[in-house]
Design a protein around this motif. Structure first.
Motif, short mmCIF file in Angstrom:
data_model
loop_
_atom_site.label_atom_id
_atom_site.label_comp_id
_atom_site.label_asym_id
_atom_site.label_seq_id
_atom_site.Cartn_x
_atom_site.Cartn_y
_atom_site.Cartn_z
N ARG A 112 0.53 -26.50 -4.37
CA ARG A 112 0.81 -28.01 -4.25
C ARG A 112 -0.15 -28.76 -5.06
O ARG A 112 -1.30 -28.41 -5.21
CB ARG A 112 0.51 -28.55 -2.67
N THR A 113 0.56 -29.61 -5.93
CA THR A 113 -0.18 -30.21 -7.01
C THR A 113 -0.50 -31.89 -6.57
O THR A 113 0.44 -32.36 -5.82
CB THR A 113 0.49 -30.44 -8.20
N GLU A 114 -1.43 -32.37 -6.76
CA GLU A 114 -1.95 -33.71 -6.44
C GLU A 114 -2.51 -34.33 -7.48
O GLU A 114 -3.62 -34.08 -8.09
CB GLU A 114 -2.62 -33.74 -5.12
N ALA A 115 -2.08 -35.57 -7.86
CA ALA A 115 -2.91 -36.46 -8.91
C ALA A 115 -4.37 -36.99 -8.22
O ALA A 115 -4.29 -37.40 -7.40
CB ALA A 115 -2.11 -37.79 -9.44
N VAL B 173 -4.89 -33.95 -12.68
CA VAL B 173 -4.06 -33.23 -11.65
C VAL B 173 -4.91 -31.82 -11.22
O VAL B 173 -5.29 -31.40 -11.92
CB VAL B 173 -2.70 -32.81 -12.10
N ALA B 174 -4.79 -31.85 -9.89
CA ALA B 174 -5.19 -30.57 -9.14
C ALA B 174 -4.24 -29.96 -8.42
O ALA B 174 -3.26 -30.35 -7.89
CB ALA B 174 -6.32 -31.06 -8.23
N ARG B 175 -4.28 -28.46 -8.28
CA ARG B 175 -3.39 -27.72 -7.59
C ARG B 175 -4.27 -26.81 -6.62
O ARG B 175 -5.31 -26.35 -6.69
CB ARG B 175 -2.92 -26.93 -8.85
N TYR B 176 -3.61 -26.76 -5.33
CA TYR B 176 -4.14 -26.14 -4.48
C TYR B 176 -3.24 -24.87 -3.65
O TYR B 176 -2.10 -25.39 -3.44
CB TYR B 176 -4.55 -27.11 -3.23
N ASP B 177 -3.89 -23.90 -3.20
CA ASP B 177 -3.03 -22.97 -2.63
C ASP B 177 -4.02 -22.34 -1.64
O ASP B 177 -5.18 -22.19 -1.75
CB ASP B 177 -2.03 -21.94 -3.26
N LEU C 113 -9.33 -20.45 -0.21
CA LEU C 113 -8.56 -21.49 -0.72
C LEU C 113 -8.71 -21.63 -2.15
O LEU C 113 -10.01 -21.52 -2.55
CB LEU C 113 -8.99 -22.95 0.18
N ARG C 114 -7.92 -22.04 -3.04
CA ARG C 114 -7.91 -22.03 -4.33
C ARG C 114 -7.67 -23.08 -4.93
O ARG C 114 -6.48 -23.87 -4.57
CB ARG C 114 -6.95 -20.98 -5.08
N ALA C 115 -8.61 -23.83 -5.59
CA ALA C 115 -8.22 -25.20 -6.10
C ALA C 115 -8.70 -25.22 -7.83
O ALA C 115 -9.64 -24.71 -8.09
CB ALA C 115 -9.26 -26.27 -5.42
N GLU C 116 -7.80 -25.95 -8.53
CA GLU C 116 -8.07 -25.86 -10.03
C GLU C 116 -7.37 -27.09 -10.67
O GLU C 116 -6.61 -27.60 -9.97
CB GLU C 116 -7.59 -24.76 -10.47
N GLY C 117 -8.10 -27.54 -11.70
CA GLY C 117 -7.39 -28.81 -12.48
C GLY C 117 -6.52 -28.26 -13.35
O GLY C 117 -6.97 -27.23 -14.00
N ILE C 118 -5.55 -28.92 -13.69
CA ILE C 118 -4.46 -28.40 -14.64
C ILE C 118 -4.09 -29.63 -15.67
O ILE C 118 -4.28 -30.80 -15.31
CB ILE C 118 -3.16 -27.90 -13.94
N GLY C 119 -3.60 -29.39 -16.68
CA GLY C 119 -3.10 -30.28 -17.59
C GLY C 119 -4.44 -30.89 -18.41
O GLY C 119 -5.54 -30.30 -18.34
N LEU D 294 -2.86 -30.91 3.12
CA LEU D 294 -1.81 -31.24 2.06
C LEU D 294 -0.48 -30.75 2.96
O LEU D 294 -0.62 -29.50 3.37
CB LEU D 294 -1.90 -31.26 0.80
N SER D 295 0.81 -31.65 2.83
CA SER D 295 2.00 -30.70 3.25
C SER D 295 2.27 -29.50 2.39
O SER D 295 2.48 -29.88 0.92
CB SER D 295 2.98 -31.68 3.47
N GLN D 296 2.57 -28.28 2.67
CA GLN D 296 2.77 -27.11 1.80
C GLN D 296 3.93 -26.37 2.51
O GLN D 296 3.99 -26.30 3.64
CB GLN D 296 1.54 -26.21 1.43
N PHE D 297 4.70 -25.49 1.53
CA PHE D 297 5.55 -24.67 1.85
C PHE D 297 4.59 -23.41 2.52
O PHE D 297 3.69 -23.17 1.73
CB PHE D 297 6.69 -24.29 1.00
N ALA D 298 4.96 -22.76 3.49
CA ALA D 298 4.14 -21.45 3.98
C ALA D 298 5.26 -20.31 4.20
O ALA D 298 6.68 -20.53 4.51
CB ALA D 298 3.51 -21.87 5.28
#
Length: 390
Positions: A249-252, A260-264, A296-302, A221-225
């Motif tokens: 970075r969040t992604e549906a 929604v999932a979020r990754y960093d 890498l951290r991935a989690e579902g939000i909302g 995914l495109s992310q700020f670094a």
């Protein structure tokens, strides 16, 4: 009486050796030198020569010579007999006189070489190399050539008269009308050589840098670094420890109702670089290779069914290229491009649904600022007096 007789015998002068004698048979055409001329020539070379007779006179050496003409050349057959044996020779010349002269010299040398040497003298000619000619010995002292006149040295040229008064400069400095003439020193222009002198002349003790940028993170995914560097560098090498963080970075989640999932990601890399330089080190082109490791951290939000947080391990080889410019004694700015290649595979899932896999290859572009610590002063800065520096 016997002793007295022996004493007289001992003091009696030794008898002088008898002069050599010669018997000569000479056969030559009428146009050649004849026997009397040959006897005279040998006598000039060897004044101690005794009487010259025929072969049957019992002389100390007998010579038989015969000259014949063959075309334009002349040949002599010479036979010399003495107590030492028989010596027969034949030689050719372009004239009969030359043969006769050579034969006379050979006969005289065969009789007494030491005495003959006094009758031979070197004479130099202007039109040829030095040669040996036959001439009778003379008791008259040779004439002394007058020494050449001593050349008169030229008179020295008179010194040019000095120019009275001050000289005008060859390239006068002209001031534009209406402006006062400059009185202080000329302004000093900053050059790349000055930047090189301001920079380190040897290994730098430390590097402290920060980077900001972005790209495709480990999850594709495109992310700020952003990141930081801590290391050391020299004229053609660099080694550092880099920490990098890819912002969340969040992604549906496709196929779900609003999930929604979020990754960093956070990882560290150890790198080694070769650093070619140009313009005296003002520009650097680091070529780096590193090893990165982190998570890498991935989690579902909302309102995401089965939302959970997962940590995925991540390791990669990280090649990179860059361009850096030194803008001061300690400050360096640059850009860098990295292409991490993942060494592990992993995925994030929700309710047994695969949401996203770790990308095999990533990409990041970073803008960096560095502060180089502990830099030594350049050799020119150490040698240049403080009064000459701006």
């Amino acid at each position: 009486m016997l002793a007295f007789g022996l004493g007289l015998f001992a003091w009696t002068p030794r008898a002088r050796a008898e002069p050599p004698t010669l018997s000569l048979e000479w056969q030559a055409p009428e146009t050649c030198p004849q026997r009397p001329a040959m006897v005279a020539a040998v006598g000039e070379l060897l004044p101690e020569l005794g009487p010259v007779g025929a072969a049957e006179d019992g002389a100390s050496m007998a010579v038989h010579a015969e000259i014949a003409q063959s075309g334009s050349d002349w040949t002599i057959a010479l036979r010399i007999e003495s107590d030492a044996g028989i010596d027969a020779r034949a030689f050719t010349a372009s004239s009969c006189d030359a043969l006769a002269e050579a034969a006379a010299l050979m006969i005289a040398v065969s009789l007494d070489p030491v005495a003959t040497r006094a009758g031979v003298a070197p004479v130099a000619r202007d039109d040829a190399a030095p040669r040996v000619i036959l001439r009778p010995r003379s008791t008259t002292a040779p004439e002394t050539a007058e020494p050449p006149p001593t050349p008169t040295p030229p008179e020295p040229a008179p010194d040019p008269s000095p120019v009275e008064g001050p000289r005008e400069p060859e390239f006068p400095v002209r001031t534009p009308p209406g402006l006062p003439a400059p009185t202080g020193p000329s302004p000093r222009t900053l050059s790349l050589r000055d930047l090189e002198d301001a920079g380190p002349s040897g290994p730098v003790l430390g590097i402290l840098g920060v980077q900001v940028g972005g790209g495709l993170g480990p999850m594709g995914l495109s992310q700020f670094a952003m990141g930081f560097d801590l290391g050391a560098t020299g004229r053609s090498w660099r080694a550092d420890l880099r920490g990098t963080y890819f912002a969340p970075r969040t992604e549906a989640v496709s196929g779900t109702d609003g999930a929604v999932a979020r990754y960093d990601a956070l990882f560290a890399s150890v790198r080694g670089c070769g650093v070619p330089t140009v313009r005296g080190g003002a520009l650097e082109f680091p070529l780096c290779l590193g090893f990165a490791g982190g998570g890498l951290r991935a989690e579902g939000i909302g309102p995401t069914p089965g939302a959970r947080r997962a940590w995925l391990p991540w390791m990669a080889l990280v090649p990179g290229v860059g361009l850096r410019a030194r803008v001061g004694a300690r400050v360096v700015v640059g850009v860098e491009l990295e292409l991490p290649a993942s060494l592990v595979r992993g995925r994030y899932s929700l309710d047994d649904r695969i949401v996203r896999d770790i990308a095999p290859v990533g990409l990041s572009a970073l803008l960096g600022f560095e502060l180089r610590l502990g830099a030594k002063k350049s050799r020119r800065a150490r040698q240049e007096p403080a009064a000459n520096r701006p």
